[in-house]
Design a protein around this motif. Sequence first.
Motif, PDB file in Angstrom:
ATOM      1  N   ALA A 155     -10.719  -1.313   1.823  1.00 39.85           N
ATOM      2  CA  ALA A 155     -10.982  -0.579   3.062  1.00 39.85           C
ATOM      3  C   ALA A 155      -9.795   0.300   3.437  1.00 39.85           C
ATOM      4  O   ALA A 155      -9.958   1.476   3.802  1.00 39.85           O
ATOM      5  N   ALA A 156      -8.586  -0.261   3.344  1.00 41.27           N
ATOM      6  CA  ALA A 156      -7.394   0.515   3.689  1.00 41.27           C
ATOM      7  C   ALA A 156      -7.187   1.667   2.716  1.00 41.27           C
ATOM      8  O   ALA A 156      -6.784   2.770   3.114  1.00 41.27           O
ATOM      9  N   VAL A 157      -7.468   1.442   1.435  1.00 43.84           N
ATOM     10  CA  VAL A 157      -7.304   2.496   0.432  1.00 43.84           C
ATOM     11  C   VAL A 157      -8.327   3.608   0.649  1.00 43.84           C
ATOM     12  O   VAL A 157      -8.006   4.803   0.529  1.00 43.84           O
ATOM     13  N   ALA A 158      -9.546   3.251   0.988  1.00 42.80           N
ATOM     14  CA  ALA A 158     -10.581   4.262   1.218  1.00 42.80           C
ATOM     15  C   ALA A 158     -10.164   5.238   2.314  1.00 42.80           C
ATOM     16  O   ALA A 158     -10.448   6.442   2.240  1.00 42.80           O
ATOM     17  N   GLU A 159      -9.454   4.731   3.335  1.00 44.06           N
ATOM     18  CA  GLU A 159      -9.026   5.583   4.445  1.00 44.06           C
ATOM     19  C   GLU A 159      -7.930   6.575   4.046  1.00 44.06           C
ATOM     20  O   GLU A 159      -7.654   7.522   4.779  1.00 44.06           O
ATOM     21  N   MET A 160      -7.312   6.367   2.895  1.00 44.19           N
ATOM     22  CA  MET A 160      -6.249   7.272   2.445  1.00 44.19           C
ATOM     23  C   MET A 160      -6.798   8.604   1.921  1.00 44.19           C
ATOM     24  O   MET A 160      -6.046   9.571   1.796  1.00 44.19           O
ATOM     25  N   LEU A 183       0.805  -1.226   0.000  1.00 40.67           N
ATOM     26  CA  LEU A 183       0.000   0.000   0.000  1.00 40.67           C
ATOM     27  C   LEU A 183       0.839   1.277   0.000  1.00 40.67           C
ATOM     28  O   LEU A 183       0.289   2.366  -0.177  1.00 40.67           O
ATOM     29  N   SER A 184       2.151   1.157   0.177  1.00 36.71           N
ATOM     30  CA  SER A 184       2.955   2.366   0.372  1.00 36.71           C
ATOM     31  C   SER A 184       2.979   3.260  -0.870  1.00 36.71           C
ATOM     32  O   SER A 184       2.931   4.495  -0.752  1.00 36.71           O
ATOM     33  N   ILE A 185       3.045   2.677  -2.063  1.00 34.69           N
ATOM     34  CA  ILE A 185       3.061   3.487  -3.283  1.00 34.69           C
ATOM     35  C   ILE A 185       1.702   4.133  -3.503  1.00 34.69           C
ATOM     36  O   ILE A 185       1.607   5.303  -3.900  1.00 34.69           O
ATOM     37  N   ILE A 186       0.649   3.393  -3.233  1.00 35.04           N
ATOM     38  CA  ILE A 186      -0.701   3.951  -3.375  1.00 35.04           C
ATOM     39  C   ILE A 186      -0.883   5.138  -2.433  1.00 35.04           C
ATOM     40  O   ILE A 186      -1.459   6.167  -2.815  1.00 35.04           O
ATOM     41  N   ARG A 187      -0.377   5.009  -1.193  1.00 38.40           N
ATOM     42  CA  ARG A 187      -0.469   6.121  -0.237  1.00 38.40           C
ATOM     43  C   ARG A 187       0.171   7.387  -0.797  1.00 38.40           C
ATOM     44  O   ARG A 187      -0.381   8.481  -0.699  1.00 38.40           O
ATOM     45  N   LYS A 188       1.358   7.233  -1.384  1.00 40.34           N
ATOM     46  CA  LYS A 188       2.068   8.391  -1.925  1.00 40.34           C
ATOM     47  C   LYS A 188       1.327   8.986  -3.120  1.00 40.34           C
ATOM     48  O   LYS A 188       1.256  10.213  -3.273  1.00 40.34           O
TER      49      LYS A 188
END
Length: 281
Positions: free
Chosen positions: A249-254, A219-224
């Motif tokens: 779910a984790a991506v939605a929180e970004m 998920l680290s690249i998606i977060r950036k």
Amino acid sequence: MTIAKSLKLAAAILRDAGVAQPEREAASLLMFAIKRDRTFLIAHNEYELTEAESRTYSSLIARRQTREPFQHIVRNQEFYRLDFVVSPDVLIPRHETELLVEAAIEILNGKENARILDIGTGSGCIAVSILHNLPTVTATAIDISESALAIAKKNADTIGVAGRIRFLRSDLYQALDPQEFEIIVSNPPYIPAEEFATLQAEVRDFDPIIALTDGADGLSIIRKIVADAPRYLSRSGHLLVEIGFGQAAAVAEMFDLKLWVEPVFIDDMQGIARIVKSEVK
């Protein structure tokens, strides 16, 4: 050896090697080796391969036996009804990623002179497919790999969109000047490091690792990408990112809903949330 006998022997070799659909792959490789279509194989199954054809076919089967991807052997993959050159330097385009292209085209359709940013362009399949379908759109395609950019440039030229796409070596947004895009698209590395060993041999051993995993939680690249995207999007500009199984779910929180419209997810044919879509407010 005849076509019929060659196919039977090759399919057995591929089956023992664990290749899925060995009969189909044996036939596809034979068509490539002798430069004939499937109809010829069926209608002329007693055709005797020449010595040169037999050597070529045996070499191709030996490569596939090692689980080298079919696409690497023939250096081609169809994507969004277009033919793309591929190599070990780029991720082989997947059918699921066509969902991202479809969503982007739907958003951009009717918007004159729209600009897109393709992060981690790889083979260029996303940006090139969008430009092929939308003749007034232009794109900036970035990748950290010079080798990948070379493949993408070749595809853009072959498909006829090279005049509307700029290629730039960049680690995410690092080399970009301040500018506004109507849409940002990306198929980033999202496989968690702990799952890497479980991938199919064709993927794990032959696709570029840098295009598959971030070496962490996936998920680290998606977060950036999400965090910095508002700086590069126009008002009501959209972000479309491919994600992995169980990551919705984790991506939605970004997405900070003070900056973004609540994200929505597009499912693939297996019902897996595959594309996240949102727009800046």
